[in-house]
Write an enzyme that holds these catalytic residues in place. Structure first.
Site, mmCIF file in Angstrom:
data_model
loop_
_atom_site.group_PDB
_atom_site.id
_atom_site.type_symbol
_atom_site.label_atom_id
_atom_site.label_comp_id
_atom_site.label_asym_id
_atom_site.label_seq_id
_atom_site.Cartn_x
_atom_site.Cartn_y
_atom_site.Cartn_z
ATOM 1 N N PRO A 11 -11.307 63.369 -2.104
ATOM 2 C CA PRO A 11 -10.560 64.009 -2.019
ATOM 3 C C PRO A 11 -9.538 63.645 -0.634
ATOM 4 C CG PRO A 11 -12.241 64.885 -0.561
ATOM 5 C CD PRO A 11 -12.384 63.340 -1.867
ATOM 6 N N ASN A 12 -8.214 64.145 -1.028
ATOM 7 C CA ASN A 12 -7.312 63.740 -0.340
ATOM 8 C C ASN A 12 -6.482 62.330 -0.630
ATOM 9 O OD1 ASN A 12 -7.016 66.553 0.776
ATOM 10 N ND2 ASN A 12 -9.046 65.750 1.557
ATOM 11 N N ARG A 19 0.161 60.856 3.980
ATOM 12 C CA ARG A 19 -0.674 61.139 4.969
ATOM 13 C C ARG A 19 -1.318 60.689 6.159
ATOM 14 N NH1 ARG A 19 -7.506 61.242 3.308
ATOM 15 N NH2 ARG A 19 -7.394 61.928 4.626
ATOM 16 N N TYR A 24 -3.721 55.548 7.412
ATOM 17 C CA TYR A 24 -4.131 55.295 6.266
ATOM 18 C C TYR A 24 -2.731 54.250 5.849
ATOM 19 C CZ TYR A 24 -7.345 58.488 6.504
ATOM 20 O OH TYR A 24 -8.890 59.746 7.147
ATOM 21 N N ASN A 75 -14.186 54.923 -3.116
ATOM 22 C CA ASN A 75 -13.582 55.590 -2.004
ATOM 23 C C ASN A 75 -13.871 57.143 -2.267
ATOM 24 O OD1 ASN A 75 -12.519 56.556 0.168
ATOM 25 N ND2 ASN A 75 -10.675 55.219 0.377
ATOM 26 N N ALA A 78 -14.088 62.410 3.062
ATOM 27 C CA ALA A 78 -14.748 62.914 3.210
ATOM 28 C C ALA A 78 -16.090 63.474 3.090
ATOM 29 C CB ALA A 78 -14.011 64.148 3.843
ATOM 30 N N HIS A 81 -19.018 62.035 4.048
ATOM 31 C CA HIS A 81 -20.158 62.159 5.378
ATOM 32 C C HIS A 81 -20.489 63.309 5.020
ATOM 33 C CE1 HIS A 81 -17.090 59.266 6.872
ATOM 34 N NE2 HIS A 81 -15.864 60.101 6.251
ATOM 35 N N ASP A 88 -27.088 61.077 -4.579
ATOM 36 C CA ASP A 88 -27.944 61.156 -5.095
ATOM 37 C C ASP A 88 -26.950 60.891 -6.276
ATOM 38 O OD1 ASP A 88 -30.226 62.055 -3.343
ATOM 39 O OD2 ASP A 88 -29.549 64.339 -4.208
ATOM 40 N N GLU A 99 -18.938 50.972 -2.177
ATOM 41 C CA GLU A 99 -18.074 51.734 -0.800
ATOM 42 C C GLU A 99 -16.899 51.216 0.131
ATOM 43 O OE1 GLU A 99 -21.085 53.178 2.597
ATOM 44 O OE2 GLU A 99 -19.122 54.295 3.227
ATOM 45 N N HIS A 101 -13.231 51.829 2.353
ATOM 46 C CA HIS A 101 -12.485 53.196 2.934
ATOM 47 C C HIS A 101 -11.393 52.094 3.736
ATOM 48 C CE1 HIS A 101 -15.629 55.926 2.856
ATOM 49 N NE2 HIS A 101 -16.512 54.924 3.642
ATOM 50 N N LEU A 102 -10.033 53.030 3.586
ATOM 51 C CA LEU A 102 -8.866 51.678 4.148
ATOM 52 C C LEU A 102 -9.045 52.006 5.841
ATOM 53 C CD1 LEU A 102 -6.587 54.752 2.346
ATOM 54 C CD2 LEU A 102 -6.454 52.285 1.928
ATOM 55 N N SER A 103 -9.242 53.254 6.559
ATOM 56 C CA SER A 103 -10.052 53.190 7.457
ATOM 57 C C SER A 103 -10.579 52.788 8.026
ATOM 58 C CB SER A 103 -9.376 54.819 8.869
ATOM 59 O OG SER A 103 -10.146 55.062 7.889
ATOM 60 N N ARG A 108 -13.789 55.355 14.438
ATOM 61 C CA ARG A 108 -13.338 56.769 14.767
ATOM 62 C C ARG A 108 -13.817 57.969 15.640
ATOM 63 N NH1 ARG A 108 -10.151 58.125 8.644
ATOM 64 N NH2 ARG A 108 -9.368 59.885 10.419
ATOM 65 N N ARG A 112 -17.570 60.201 11.246
ATOM 66 C CA ARG A 112 -17.081 59.100 10.140
ATOM 67 C C ARG A 112 -18.406 58.230 9.822
ATOM 68 N NH1 ARG A 112 -12.473 61.633 8.334
ATOM 69 N NH2 ARG A 112 -10.930 62.235 10.123
HETATM 70 C C1 DQA Z 1 -11.422 57.416 4.227
HETATM 71 C C2 DQA Z 1 -12.126 57.695 5.108
HETATM 72 C C3 DQA Z 1 -12.908 59.164 5.154
HETATM 73 O O1 DQA Z 1 -12.728 59.164 6.905
HETATM 74 C C4 DQA Z 1 -11.623 60.085 5.381
HETATM 75 O O2 DQA Z 1 -11.844 61.534 5.509
HETATM 76 C C5 DQA Z 1 -10.980 60.352 4.012
HETATM 77 C C6 DQA Z 1 -10.475 58.349 3.884
HETATM 78 C C7 DQA Z 1 -10.873 55.944 4.667
HETATM 79 O O3 DQA Z 1 -9.992 55.223 2.772
HETATM 80 O O4 DQA Z 1 -10.832 55.563 5.550
HETATM 81 O O5 DQA Z 1 -10.439 60.494 3.626
HETATM 82 O O6 DQA Z 1 -12.285 57.767 3.379
#
Ligand code: DQA
Length: 148
Positions: A11-12, A19, A24, A75, A78, A81, A88, A99, A101-103, A108, A112
């Site tokens: 998502p997002n 964003r 990011y 990725n 959210a 978390h 599952d 796994e 993540h950009l950040s 943080r 997270r």
């Molecule tokens: C994220 C980190 C997550 O905590 C956040 O909700 C995201 C982006 C990242 O790529 O850093 O949507 O997965």
């Protein structure tokens, strides 16, 4: 092609570029897809790039990956978390998942730091921005090479 790899974004992440660029960066999701395609070509693997804002759709894509792909870069945004369902789904498919993540999720907010993906992933790459995607591809291909 040596392997087929699914790169699944949650998502997002479709809003990358605009964003929270301070967190990011300004790279868009299509930019990241292009980075992944170039890296995949160099590694001799095929990649499928996908994004969904819906948890159930992501579960469906992980299930489909069982027959269509050798591994997944995830990725989960959210849902990382919160989602026992994604955790599952990964356990059920038994596919190797990296796994991503950009950040740096560990630097943080406290919420997270908890990842439902980490216990069922081969490993985690975070904090390197868009550059993490090609790194994850390289790591997953090395992992697949070591298991054949
Ligand atoms: C994220 C980190 C997550 O905590 C956040 O909700 C995201 C982006 C990242 O790529 O850093 O949507 O997965």
């Amino acid at each position: 092609m040596k392997y087929s790899i699914l790169i699944l974004n949650g998502p997002n992440l479709n809003l990358l570029g605009t964003r929270q660029p301070e967190v990011y960066g300004t790279t868009t999701l299509p930019d990241i897809e292009a980075l992944c395609k170039a890296k995949a070509e160099a590694l001799g693997v095929a990649v499928t790039f996908a994004q969904s804002n819906h948890e159930g759709a992501m579960v469906d894509m992980l299930h489909a990956a069982r027959t269509d792909h050798n591994g997944v870069i995830l990725n989960a945004g959210a849902y990382t978390h919160t989602s026992v369902a994604l955790m599952d789904a990964i356990s059920s498919t038994m596919l190797p998942v990296v796994e991503l993540h950009l950040s740096n999720i560990h630097a943080r907010e406290d919420f997270r730091k908890k990842s439902f993906i980490a216990p069922v992933a081969v490993g985690q790459i975070c904090g390197f921005g868009a550059a993490g995607y090609p790194l994850a591809l390289e790591a997953l291909v090395k992992h697949l090479d070591s298991t054949v």
